[in-house]
Design a protein around this motif. Structure first.
Motif, PDB file in Angstrom:
ATOM      1  N   UNK A  80       0.689  -1.009   0.071  1.00  0.00           N
ATOM      2  CA  UNK A  80      -0.055  -0.062  -0.036  1.00  0.00           C
ATOM      3  C   UNK A  80       0.914   1.116  -0.094  1.00  0.00           C
ATOM      4  N   UNK A  81       2.002   1.272   0.668  1.00  0.00           N
ATOM      5  CA  UNK A  81       2.778   2.404   0.682  1.00  0.00           C
ATOM      6  C   UNK A  81       3.675   2.745  -0.684  1.00  0.00           C
ATOM      7  N   UNK A  82       3.956   1.575  -1.341  1.00  0.00           N
ATOM      8  CA  UNK A  82       4.281   1.383  -2.675  1.00  0.00           C
ATOM      9  C   UNK A  82       3.734   1.965  -3.577  1.00  0.00           C
ATOM     10  N   UNK A 107      -2.076   8.438  -0.228  1.00  0.00           N
ATOM     11  CA  UNK A 107      -3.185   7.654  -0.587  1.00  0.00           C
ATOM     12  C   UNK A 107      -2.900   6.314  -0.504  1.00  0.00           C
ATOM     13  N   UNK A 108      -2.935   5.522   0.599  1.00  0.00           N
ATOM     14  CA  UNK A 108      -2.706   4.290   1.009  1.00  0.00           C
ATOM     15  C   UNK A 108      -3.553   3.356   0.452  1.00  0.00           C
ATOM     16  N   UNK A 478       9.777   0.979   4.532  1.00  0.00           N
ATOM     17  CA  UNK A 478       8.386   2.024   3.975  1.00  0.00           C
ATOM     18  C   UNK A 478       8.028   2.825   4.935  1.00  0.00           C
ATOM     19  N   UNK A 479       7.778   2.552   6.122  1.00  0.00           N
ATOM     20  CA  UNK A 479       7.464   3.365   7.001  1.00  0.00           C
ATOM     21  C   UNK A 479       8.426   4.860   7.094  1.00  0.00           C
ATOM     22  N   UNK A 533       2.065   7.510   7.251  1.00  0.00           N
ATOM     23  CA  UNK A 533       2.604   5.950   6.934  1.00  0.00           C
ATOM     24  C   UNK A 533       1.457   5.048   7.206  1.00  0.00           C
ATOM     25  N   UNK A 534       0.334   5.631   7.918  1.00  0.00           N
ATOM     26  CA  UNK A 534      -0.724   4.634   8.364  1.00  0.00           C
ATOM     27  C   UNK A 534      -1.593   4.014   7.341  1.00  0.00           C
ATOM     28  N   UNK A 535      -1.549   2.728   7.028  1.00  0.00           N
ATOM     29  CA  UNK A 535      -2.458   2.165   6.273  1.00  0.00           C
ATOM     30  C   UNK A 535      -3.701   1.611   6.605  1.00  0.00           C
TER      31      UNK A 535
END
Length: 573
Positions: A80-82, A107-108, A478-479, A533-535
């Motif tokens: 999702x972060x990618x 936009x995760x 990623x975070x 970074x919260x998904x």
């Protein structure tokens, strides 16, 4: 009949095309993932349960299942972060010529039209060397998985089929114990069985997921039936039988068993073994250190499926439920492993085979009930059917990751309609060659090494990196990257929400001050529910501190698994 008709209509329902991707129902995806996850892993679980001690093995299995689930969540969060970084990069390029001072917020999400393979995630967050290291480990692990599958199929067929021509003879299970490859006529039968298995499984390796769905769901139901037979038979014997809960009579008192079928006759016959009431609590609470150490990589191997998440869940339209979907997958696999391990180990005890279905050899040839003999034969031949489902899925996962590592393109969404047709043909040829390479190499290896225990141990060790270490590193990196990229945008959004607002009260303009502070924290990385970074897929274990703590726990388990490599579990353990 109406219910059966509706069920058939549901199963044969064609997938819809959304955003250029052909989707399939979520229950098909569940069978894909479960078939890949379970594979041959459960066949060695009872052996590990008995030699480690049932309470110890049960606890270890639950811990490994939990850590595997957390690692899978870390992986989909990284996906999702990618996607957020990819969207941010494209929107920034689109808006570069516009005079827009507002920064882009993250936009995760995991989109249907874009698939991020683990090798691509490693390239994005860890760099090219991280990608190469992951691909190297993935190649080794997938080859070991497929190698083990081919070995299981070859040993199962050659031990249960009499080939009446040439130098071929039926194998004994003992001929596969502690030997790299069986000798004489058994070796020829084993290799001929590998050839028959290759004729079935190789064509499946060149089919995409949507083309395999009916085969996979059929083999998935077959696996559930075999597991139900295993657990139900042993449960009935343990709870309701007055017989001694092992193969004592087979080992010591049987007069009609022949050497040809006595595959468990090499177990030691203890003259002091007392029949009658049996202390199950002693068996449950017993602890075997060597058995526990050697069980750790077996449990890890049985839960490794992380590299397949992107590939196997890609056709699933309901991406928002991916966290709960994976929870169901790991809850199912962990529960099944626990039931099989406890029941089979409690009944067969010291005679529990390394491949648990082989405990039914004597029943298949000597049971008085035809139904019981039919069940036993089904279980004996089941391993050969079992690996037909997991083998092509593993090849597909490896092919897509190799294609991504070589070309930098997604194997499914990497082409566009306006591309050169010759380029498309070259890409198709490359995918075909990669599939052929990954599919054939393990079959060749299985012709020369047929020892299941050693292959499983090494596959479990490599699985540690795929299951725990790489997801943890990707989660942290990623975070960090998203916090670095989106910090200013989130800061601007927060500050705009705290600006004074002028409101009109009795025709007078009065400044209304927000109760929020205008000061924005400069150190945001360790903040709980960090908006940078919260998904939507996060859990309580997604926080960086929790990632580090669980990673340290995994490192200790990995060290114990390495320590088990020179150990040999025997019946006196």
């Amino acid at each position: 009949m109406e219910i059966l008709a509706k069920l058939w209509q549901l199963i044969t329902k064609r997938g819809k095309v959304d955003n250029g991707v052909k989707t399939i129902p979520i229950y098909f995806v569940f069978f894909f993932v479960l078939n890949y996850t379970m594979g041959t892993g459960f066949l060695g679980i009872p052996f590990s349960f008995y030699h480690a001690g049932i309470i110890t093995a049960l606890s270890t299995n639950l811990v490994v299942g939990f850590l595997s689930y957390v690692g899978a969540i870390w992986l989909i969060e990284s996906m999702a972060r990618a996607q957020a970084l990819d969207t941010w990069q494209k929107e920034r390029q689109t808006n570069s010529s516009k005079t827009n001072s507002k920064l882009l917020l993250p936009k995760f999400e995991i989109r249907l039209e874009r698939k991020f393979e683990p090798s691509e995630l490693c390239n994005i967050f860890l760099g090219v060397y991280g990608k190469y290291l992951f691909v190297a480990l993935l190649i080794v692990h997938v080859i070991l998985i497929c190698w083990l599958g081919a070995t299981v199929a070859g040993s199962a067929l050659s031990s249960n089929i009499s080939y009446d021509f040439g130098s071929l003879k039926r194998c004994q299970d003992s001929e596969f114990h502690h030997e790299m490859i069986p000798d004489d006529g058994c070796k020829d039968s084993y290799r001929f069985s590998i050839f028959l298995y290759a004729l079935v499984v190789l064509p499946l390796c060149f089919l995409e997921l949507q083309e395999q769905k009916y085969i996979q769901i059929l083999l998935g139901f077959t696996r559930l039936l075999a597991i139900s037979c295993l657990v139900t038979y042993c449960f009935i014997k343990v709870v309701g039988s007055d017989d001694y809960p092992s193969n004592y009579d087979v080992r010591c008192n049987s007069t009609n068993i022949t050497i040809e079928y006595d595959v468990i006759g090499d177990s030691k016959c203890d003259p002091n073994e007392v029949l009658g009431d049996y202390d199950y609590w002693h068996e449950i609470s017993r602890f075997g250190l060597k058995g526990w150490l050697t069980a750790i990589p077996v449990f890890v191997y049985a839960q490794v499926m992380h590299a397949s998440i992107s590939k196997l869940t890609h056709p699933m339209k309901q991406k928002q439920y991916l966290k709960y979907f994976l929870m169901c997958v790991f809850a199912t696999s962990t529960t099944v492993y626990s039931c099989i391990g406890v029941m089979v180990a409690l009944w067969f005890k010291r005679d529990t085979e390394e491949t648990c279905t082989l405990n039914f050899v004597y029943i298949a040839h000597n049971a008085s009930s035809n139904a019981l003999r039919a069940m036993a034969y089904f279980l004996l031949y089941f391993p050969a059917l079992d690996v037909v489902s997991s083998y092509p899925l593993a090849v597909l996962v490896m092919k897509d990751n190799l294609y991504m590592a070589i070309t930098g393109r997604d194997a499914l969404t990497g082409t566009t309609p306006d591309e050169d047709p010759r380029l498309k043909k070259r890409q198709q040829a490359l995918r075909l060659v990669l599939s052929l390479f990954v599919a054939v190499l393990p079959l060749v290896g299985s012709l020369f090494v047929a020892n299941l225990v050693d292959i499983t141990r090494y596959a479990g060790l490599v699985g540690f990196a795929k299951c725990f270490f790489f997801p943890a590193i990707l989660q942290l990196k990623s975070q960090y990257d998203c916090n670095k990229v989106f910090f200013e945008a989130v800061k601007q959004e927060e500050l705009e929400a705290t600006k004074p607002v002028d409101v009109s009260i009795n025709d007078e303009t009065v400044p209304l001050i927000s109760n929020k502070t205008e000061e924005f924290p400069q150190v945001l990385y360790l903040q709980w529910n960090n908006p940078t970074y919260t998904t939507p897929y996060q859990t309580i274990f997604s926080h960086p501190i929790m990632v580090v703590v669980l990673s340290l726990f995994s490192i200790v388990a990995f060290g114990l698994a390495i320590a088990s490599l020179p150990l040999d579990v025997d019946e006196d353990d």
